[in-house]
Design an enzyme around this catalytic site. Structure first.
Site, mmCIF file in Angstrom:
data_model
loop_
_atom_site.group_PDB
_atom_site.id
_atom_site.type_symbol
_atom_site.label_atom_id
_atom_site.label_comp_id
_atom_site.label_asym_id
_atom_site.label_seq_id
_atom_site.Cartn_x
_atom_site.Cartn_y
_atom_site.Cartn_z
ATOM 1 N N TYR A 1 0.776 -1.188 0.086
ATOM 2 C CA TYR A 1 -0.132 -0.053 0.010
ATOM 3 C C TYR A 1 0.977 1.153 0.063
ATOM 4 O O TYR A 1 0.705 2.189 -0.806
ATOM 5 C CB TYR A 1 -1.107 0.140 1.270
ATOM 6 C CG TYR A 1 -1.890 1.118 1.063
ATOM 7 C CD1 TYR A 1 -2.892 1.091 0.432
ATOM 8 C CD2 TYR A 1 -1.782 2.254 2.116
ATOM 9 C CE1 TYR A 1 -3.989 2.122 0.824
ATOM 10 C CE2 TYR A 1 -2.513 3.335 2.146
ATOM 11 C CZ TYR A 1 -3.804 3.202 1.270
ATOM 12 O OH TYR A 1 -4.654 4.176 1.404
ATOM 13 N N THR B 1 -14.579 5.785 6.167
ATOM 14 C CA THR B 1 -15.240 5.240 5.051
ATOM 15 C C THR B 1 -15.250 3.837 5.193
ATOM 16 O O THR B 1 -14.831 3.074 6.180
ATOM 17 C CB THR B 1 -14.359 5.274 3.965
ATOM 18 O OG1 THR B 1 -13.111 4.465 3.800
ATOM 19 C CG2 THR B 1 -14.017 6.991 3.517
HETATM 20 N N1 NAD Z 1 -10.105 6.010 4.008
HETATM 21 C C1 NAD Z 1 -8.953 6.371 4.262
HETATM 22 O O1 NAD Z 1 -8.849 6.619 5.587
HETATM 23 C C2 NAD Z 1 -7.963 6.546 3.174
HETATM 24 C C3 NAD Z 1 -6.803 7.371 3.683
HETATM 25 C C4 NAD Z 1 -6.084 7.568 2.526
HETATM 26 C C5 NAD Z 1 -5.985 7.104 1.271
HETATM 27 N N2 NAD Z 1 -7.242 6.577 1.216
HETATM 28 C C6 NAD Z 1 -7.462 6.232 -0.418
HETATM 29 O O2 NAD Z 1 -8.565 6.890 -0.919
HETATM 30 C C7 NAD Z 1 -9.338 6.029 -1.875
HETATM 31 C C8 NAD Z 1 -10.639 5.847 -1.397
HETATM 32 O O3 NAD Z 1 -10.766 5.136 -0.272
HETATM 33 P P1 NAD Z 1 -11.926 4.593 0.697
HETATM 34 O O4 NAD Z 1 -11.543 4.949 2.191
HETATM 35 O O5 NAD Z 1 -13.111 5.861 0.008
HETATM 36 O O6 NAD Z 1 -12.317 3.196 0.368
HETATM 37 P P2 NAD Z 1 -13.480 2.255 -0.139
HETATM 38 O O7 NAD Z 1 -13.095 0.852 0.237
HETATM 39 O O8 NAD Z 1 -14.720 2.963 0.874
HETATM 40 O O9 NAD Z 1 -14.066 2.724 -1.490
HETATM 41 C C9 NAD Z 1 -13.236 2.274 -2.505
HETATM 42 C C10 NAD Z 1 -14.037 2.032 -3.802
HETATM 43 O O10 NAD Z 1 -13.034 1.574 -4.830
HETATM 44 C C11 NAD Z 1 -13.718 0.574 -5.493
HETATM 45 N N3 NAD Z 1 -12.670 -0.133 -6.059
HETATM 46 C C12 NAD Z 1 -12.024 -1.251 -5.625
HETATM 47 N N4 NAD Z 1 -11.148 -1.791 -6.451
HETATM 48 C C13 NAD Z 1 -11.593 -1.213 -7.714
HETATM 49 C C14 NAD Z 1 -11.238 -1.751 -8.988
HETATM 50 N N5 NAD Z 1 -10.356 -2.588 -9.269
HETATM 51 N N6 NAD Z 1 -11.607 -0.907 -10.032
HETATM 52 C C15 NAD Z 1 -12.537 -0.097 -9.659
HETATM 53 N N7 NAD Z 1 -13.196 0.332 -8.378
HETATM 54 C C16 NAD Z 1 -12.548 -0.469 -7.384
HETATM 55 C C17 NAD Z 1 -14.527 -0.198 -4.427
HETATM 56 O O11 NAD Z 1 -15.477 -1.014 -5.062
HETATM 57 C C18 NAD Z 1 -15.047 1.103 -3.479
HETATM 58 O O12 NAD Z 1 -16.337 1.461 -4.087
HETATM 59 C C19 NAD Z 1 -8.136 4.764 -1.855
HETATM 60 O O13 NAD Z 1 -7.371 4.963 -3.195
HETATM 61 C C20 NAD Z 1 -7.594 5.086 -0.800
HETATM 62 O O14 NAD Z 1 -6.430 3.867 -0.737
HETATM 63 C C21 NAD Z 1 -8.361 6.266 1.960
#
Ligand code: NAD
Length: 240
Positions: free
Chosen positions: A147, A182
């Site tokens: 990651y 999330t």
């Molecule tokens: N939530 C956090 O604390 C956090 C922190 C830093 C970064 N992020 C990043 O933010 C982004 C969104 O995260 P989130 O927390 O909303 O996650 P989440 O799991 O709630 O949502 C992620 C979405 O991506 C979709 N997805 C996964 N694999 C996929 C693929 N191969 N093709 C298309 N869609 C796909 C999932 O179906 C889901 O709807 C991610 O890149 C994550 O790494 C999140």
């Protein structure tokens, strides 16, 4: 209406940060295409269209971009947001399958989306690309090897796009969320989440909407002189 009539792609927009961003972009006047592997709840706004799509599928990217351009005429905004944590293991213990899967979605998905949309933006002479990296793409973390590697690479790739395409009127910036409430975070070990919150000066989880506002700024013409930069939205975590 900060995005009036702009056409936006949001990957991973079915839930979490992507969904909050889809709702906000639509409220601000954009025509939004959410690309995601699944959709649990329908969107309320009729300005948000869902297309089932896996960001790792290069052939599917070509079809999706063609479909959007034929329906909406252009693509003004690409929000490369889909991502997974996938494994909390470190370098010595992570399974190779997990390593490849995480890099495939978090990094190759961003690369493929950007590569497929760029010709459309170049032809239009404008475009805004925003990538969701992470605070773990700026500073180190223990464990979560794939990651952190993927998110650091997204940060660098964003700058590469910014420098390469500035003369084409295309901007590229990355967003670096801290710990955000999330489904991704709600599914992980609560003590791990609490540990991060305890080290966050603002002292709570962030909301998806708080990240969406950052994406809105970078996607809109308000950030017309901003490219190759990193917007950290982490409650002060990395300032420590
Ligand atoms: N939530 C956090 O604390 C956090 C922190 C830093 C970064 N992020 C990043 O933010 C982004 C969104 O995260 P989130 O927390 O909303 O996650 P989440 O799991 O709630 O949502 C992620 C979405 O991506 C979709 N997805 C996964 N694999 C996929 C693929 N191969 N093709 C298309 N869609 C796909 C999932 O179906 C889901 O709807 C991610 O890149 C994550 O790494 C999140």
């Amino acid at each position: 209406m900060r995005l009036a009539n702009k056409v936006a792609i949001i990957t991973g927009g079915s839930r979490g940060i992507g969904r909050a961003t889809a709702d906000l972009f639509a409220e601000e006047g954009a025509i939004v295409y959410v690309l995601d592997i699944s959709l649990d709840d329908q969107f309320e706004s009729d300005k948000i269209h869902f297309i089932a799509h896996d960001v790792t599928d290069e052939a599917a990217w070509k079809n999706v971009v063609e479909q959007i351009v034929s329906e909406a005429g252009t693509i003004d905004i690409l929000f490369n947001n889909a991502g997974i944590v996938g494994s909390y293991e470190g370098i010595e213990t992570i399974e190779m399958d997990d390593w490849h899967r995480i890099l495939d979605i978090n990094l190759n998905g961003v690369f493929l989306g950007t590569r497929t949309v760029l010709p459309v933006m170049r032809a239009a002479g404008k475009g805004a690309i925003v990538h969701t990296s992470s605070m773990w793409g700026v500073v180190g973390a223990i464990g979560v090897a794939a990651y952190t590697a993927s998110k650091g690479a997204v940060r660098s790739l964003s700058k590469n796009v910014a420098l390469t395409y500035a003369k084409d009127g295309i901007r590229s910036n990355s967003i670096h969320p801290g710990i955000i409430e999330t489904p991704l975070v709600l599914a992980q070990d609560k003590s791990m989440t609490q540990e991060i919150v305890d080290k966050t000066p603002i002292g709570r989880l962030g909301t998806a909407r708080e990240i969406a506002y950052g994406a809105l700024y970078l996607a809109s013409d308000e950030s017309s002189y901003v490219t190759g930069t990193e917007l950290i939205i982490d409650g002060g975590h990395t300032a420590l």
